[in-house]
Write a protein that holds these residues in place. Structure first.
Motif, short mmCIF file in Angstrom:
data_model
loop_
_atom_site.label_atom_id
_atom_site.label_comp_id
_atom_site.label_asym_id
_atom_site.label_seq_id
_atom_site.Cartn_x
_atom_site.Cartn_y
_atom_site.Cartn_z
N ARG A 145 1.27 -1.63 -0.06
CA ARG A 145 -0.11 0.19 -0.13
C ARG A 145 1.33 1.42 0.04
O ARG A 145 0.53 2.64 -0.62
CB ARG A 145 -1.24 0.00 0.83
N ILE A 146 1.96 1.17 0.84
CA ILE A 146 3.05 2.29 0.96
C ILE A 146 3.81 2.42 -0.83
O ILE A 146 3.58 3.60 -1.01
CB ILE A 146 3.95 2.31 2.35
N ALA A 147 3.86 1.36 -0.85
CA ALA A 147 4.26 1.38 -2.64
C ALA A 147 3.44 1.89 -3.42
O ALA A 147 3.73 2.70 -4.41
CB ALA A 147 5.04 -0.16 -2.93
N ILE A 148 2.65 1.20 -3.37
CA ILE A 148 1.43 2.41 -4.10
C ILE A 148 0.59 4.05 -3.69
O ILE A 148 1.18 4.45 -4.97
CB ILE A 148 0.21 1.67 -3.90
N ALA A 149 1.15 4.45 -2.84
CA ALA A 149 1.10 5.37 -2.45
C ALA A 149 2.17 6.16 -2.80
O ALA A 149 1.92 7.42 -3.53
CB ALA A 149 0.24 5.34 -0.32
#
Ligand code: ADP
Ligand code: ADP
Length: 228
Positions: A145-149
């Motif tokens: 999720r952080i990588a997507i953010a």
């Protein structure tokens, strides 16, 4: 917005990974790239953000001709492209907040505006309460999720994902797919290499199959097409 003409890639070891690929992908499309291991999917993905250069052929991304693109212009290209990997590739010594802020191309942006933008994307992926943590303190799904953010913080026109659910359990994979659906619903093009047949068969989008460096199938709303 993305166009490949007769794209051919031979690695220095002599392996031909793309053998004449012709494709056009329009703004706002969601495209799955499927095919057996070693077919050339990652090479195709790397071509688009100029991690690899074609040995022959032409690639246009957002009006930029990548074969001719000077190295110093690559950052300009990358600002328009978000990239998400199977193994997340977060920087381990930076906090979640810092990992995202680091990716933000800061052009005359005030610290307050940077903070607002980072918190906005953290909120979008539902992890604003984990801003101060280190990647290793998060689950795999949270790290993705952080990588997507991070991939969307610059508001790119296209997000490229190479097996983004490859390291995740099925429940987490569906949550990650929901995020990609949301990003796509805002008009961002998504190009996703995947082996996840359940996802491809359930959330229908254009399917491009690559085998031995060639596009062998290209179907709107297609199925995964390979046996489990
Ligand atoms: P896929 O993502 O579909 O598994 P890849 O694009 O990773 O396929 O690989 C396609 C072919 O190119 C494979 O035969 C692979 O071994 C080879 N290959 C990939 N990257 C390199 C590289 N950096 N150097 C040499 N050969 C490579
Ligand atoms: P490398 O030297 O390994 O090619 P880069 O300088 O391309 O690394 O990228 C540094 C980090 O930023 C990597 O962790 C990579 O995953 C990430 N990254 C590169 N380009 C993008 C992008 N357009 N969007 C999001 N993350 C990116």
């Amino acid at each position: 917005m993305i166009q490949l003409k007769n794209v051919y890639k031979k690695y220095p070891n002599g392996i031909v990974s793309l053998n004449g690929v012709n494709l056009e992908i329009n703004q706002g499309e969601f495209v799955y790239v499927v095919g057996p291991s070693g077919a050339g999917k990652s090479t195709f993905i790397k071509m688009i953000y100029r991690e690899e250069k074609p040995s022959a052929g032409q690639i246009m991304v957002n009006g930029l001709s990548l074969a001719k693109l000077k190295s110093k212009r690559v950052p300009y290209l990358r600002r328009q492209i978000g990239v998400v990997f199977q193994d997340f590739k977060l920087l381990p010594r930076l906090t979640v907040y810092e990992n995202i802020a680091f990716a933000l191309e800061v052009i005359e942006t005030s610290p307050a505006a940077i903070r607002r933008r980072v918190m906005e994307v953290l909120q979008m992926v539902g992890l604003e309460h984990k801003a101060k943590m280190l990647p290793a303190e998060l689950s795999g799904g949270e790290q993705q999720r952080i990588a997507i953010a991070r991939s969307i913080v610059n508001i790119p026109k296209v997000v490229i994902a190479d097996e983004p659910t490859g390291n995740l359990d099925p429940d987490t994979s569906w949550e990650i797919m929901r995020l990609f659906e949301q990003i796509n619903a805002r008009g961002t093009t998504i190009i996703m290499a995947t082996h996840n047949r359940e996802v491809v068969n359930a959330i229908r989008h254009r399917v491009i199959a690559i085998e031995d460096g060639l596009v062998v199938r290209d179907v709107a709303g297609g199925d995964y097409g390979y046996e489990a």
